[in-house]
Design a protein around this motif. Structure first.
Motif, mmCIF file in Angstrom:
data_model
loop_
_atom_site.group_PDB
_atom_site.id
_atom_site.type_symbol
_atom_site.label_atom_id
_atom_site.label_comp_id
_atom_site.label_asym_id
_atom_site.label_seq_id
_atom_site.Cartn_x
_atom_site.Cartn_y
_atom_site.Cartn_z
ATOM 1 N N ARG A 172 -32.376 -8.205 16.132
ATOM 2 C CA ARG A 172 -33.445 -8.743 15.299
ATOM 3 C C ARG A 172 -34.809 -8.586 15.969
ATOM 4 O O ARG A 172 -35.791 -8.200 15.324
ATOM 5 C CB ARG A 172 -33.135 -10.231 15.094
ATOM 6 C CG ARG A 172 -33.805 -10.911 13.975
ATOM 7 C CD ARG A 172 -33.057 -12.219 13.707
ATOM 8 N NE ARG A 172 -33.009 -13.080 14.894
ATOM 9 C CZ ARG A 172 -33.989 -13.916 15.232
ATOM 10 N NH1 ARG A 172 -35.048 -14.012 14.486
ATOM 11 N NH2 ARG A 172 -33.893 -14.668 16.301
ATOM 12 N N VAL A 173 -34.867 -8.900 17.253
ATOM 13 C CA VAL A 173 -36.144 -8.873 17.964
ATOM 14 C C VAL A 173 -36.637 -7.432 18.126
ATOM 15 O O VAL A 173 -37.824 -7.155 17.981
ATOM 16 C CB VAL A 173 -36.006 -9.574 19.335
ATOM 17 C CG1 VAL A 173 -37.316 -9.488 20.119
ATOM 18 C CG2 VAL A 173 -35.603 -11.032 19.143
ATOM 19 N N ILE A 174 -35.708 -6.513 18.412
ATOM 20 C CA ILE A 174 -36.098 -5.104 18.534
ATOM 21 C C ILE A 174 -36.649 -4.606 17.210
ATOM 22 O O ILE A 174 -37.682 -3.927 17.168
ATOM 23 C CB ILE A 174 -34.886 -4.251 18.995
ATOM 24 C CG1 ILE A 174 -34.554 -4.572 20.454
ATOM 25 C CG2 ILE A 174 -35.200 -2.753 18.840
ATOM 26 C CD1 ILE A 174 -33.295 -3.887 20.955
ATOM 27 N N ALA A 175 -36.001 -4.973 16.110
ATOM 28 C CA ALA A 175 -36.475 -4.573 14.786
ATOM 29 C C ALA A 175 -37.887 -5.100 14.547
ATOM 30 O O ALA A 175 -38.752 -4.389 14.027
ATOM 31 C CB ALA A 175 -35.517 -5.089 13.711
ATOM 32 N N ALA A 176 -38.132 -6.348 14.962
ATOM 33 C CA ALA A 176 -39.454 -6.952 14.772
ATOM 34 C C ALA A 176 -40.501 -6.236 15.617
ATOM 35 O O ALA A 176 -41.606 -5.953 15.157
ATOM 36 C CB ALA A 176 -39.400 -8.438 15.127
ATOM 37 N N ILE A 177 -40.148 -5.941 16.867
ATOM 38 C CA ILE A 177 -41.089 -5.252 17.757
ATOM 39 C C ILE A 177 -41.424 -3.877 17.199
ATOM 40 O O ILE A 177 -42.587 -3.465 17.176
ATOM 41 C CB ILE A 177 -40.497 -5.159 19.189
ATOM 42 C CG1 ILE A 177 -40.466 -6.548 19.827
ATOM 43 C CG2 ILE A 177 -41.332 -4.203 20.042
ATOM 44 C CD1 ILE A 177 -39.642 -6.620 21.101
ATOM 45 N N LEU A 178 -40.402 -3.161 16.730
ATOM 46 C CA LEU A 178 -40.632 -1.845 16.124
ATOM 47 C C LEU A 178 -41.532 -1.977 14.903
ATOM 48 O O LEU A 178 -42.417 -1.142 14.690
ATOM 49 C CB LEU A 178 -39.295 -1.206 15.732
ATOM 50 C CG LEU A 178 -38.446 -0.652 16.873
ATOM 51 C CD1 LEU A 178 -37.092 -0.192 16.341
ATOM 52 C CD2 LEU A 178 -39.151 0.503 17.569
ATOM 53 N N ALA A 179 -41.326 -3.032 14.123
ATOM 54 C CA ALA A 179 -42.138 -3.242 12.931
ATOM 55 C C ALA A 179 -43.596 -3.479 13.310
ATOM 56 O O ALA A 179 -44.507 -2.961 12.668
ATOM 57 C CB ALA A 179 -41.590 -4.423 12.127
ATOM 58 N N PHE A 180 -43.813 -4.243 14.369
ATOM 59 C CA PHE A 180 -45.178 -4.547 14.793
ATOM 60 C C PHE A 180 -45.871 -3.320 15.389
ATOM 61 O O PHE A 180 -47.047 -3.063 15.123
ATOM 62 C CB PHE A 180 -45.182 -5.678 15.823
ATOM 63 C CG PHE A 180 -44.842 -7.025 15.239
ATOM 64 C CD1 PHE A 180 -45.385 -7.426 14.026
ATOM 65 C CD2 PHE A 180 -43.973 -7.877 15.906
ATOM 66 C CE1 PHE A 180 -45.071 -8.662 13.483
ATOM 67 C CE2 PHE A 180 -43.646 -9.113 15.364
ATOM 68 C CZ PHE A 180 -44.193 -9.504 14.154
ATOM 69 N N LEU A 181 -45.142 -2.567 16.201
ATOM 70 C CA LEU A 181 -45.771 -1.467 16.937
ATOM 71 C C LEU A 181 -45.820 -0.173 16.127
ATOM 72 O O LEU A 181 -46.844 0.508 16.094
ATOM 73 C CB LEU A 181 -45.019 -1.215 18.257
ATOM 74 C CG LEU A 181 -45.050 -2.353 19.269
ATOM 75 C CD1 LEU A 181 -44.294 -1.954 20.531
ATOM 76 C CD2 LEU A 181 -46.486 -2.740 19.628
#
Ligand SMILES: [Zn+2]
Length: 111
Positions: free
Chosen positions: A49-58
């Motif tokens: 979940r967190v990796i997906a969020a980081i990818l979404a932000f960056l």
């Protein structure tokens, strides 16, 4: 003290990870977060979940989080329209959604 597994060896316990719930840096092999008490379950093969969020932000403008979640078609859509800035805005909202939803729900939808 009777349980040898629980003894902390500074040389062995160097590997660390972030608690998925409170984000505190804890031992990688900790079964329970000492800070918030959340059970640390490592489910292999599931998307993070967190990796997906980081990818979404960056890289959300390019649909990086969609590709990561296996939604190739949506990812391509983001890629095609990234210059409109709209995918970037959507991605930030999605990143926040990923971060606020529970692991169970995330796994249910994207795992
Ligand atoms: Zn925690």
């Amino acid at each position: 003290m009777s349980d040898g597994i629980l003894s902390t060896d500074p040389e062995v316990g160097n590997e660390q990870k972030f608690c998925f719930r409170c984000g505190t840096l804890i031992r990688a092999d900790a079964a329970v977060c000492p800070h918030c008490g959340a059970r640390q379950e490592r489910v292999s093969g599931r998307r993070n979940r967190v990796i997906a969020a980081i990818l979404a932000f960056l890289f959300g403008s390019f649909g990086a989080h969609r590709f990561y979640l296996g939604q190739i078609g949506m990812g391509l859509l983001y890629l095609v329209f990234f210059w409109t800035v709209i995918p970037g805005i959507i991605a930030i909202v999605e990143g926040i959604i990923y971060l606020t939803m529970s692991d169970e729900r995330f796994a249910e939808r994207y795992g």
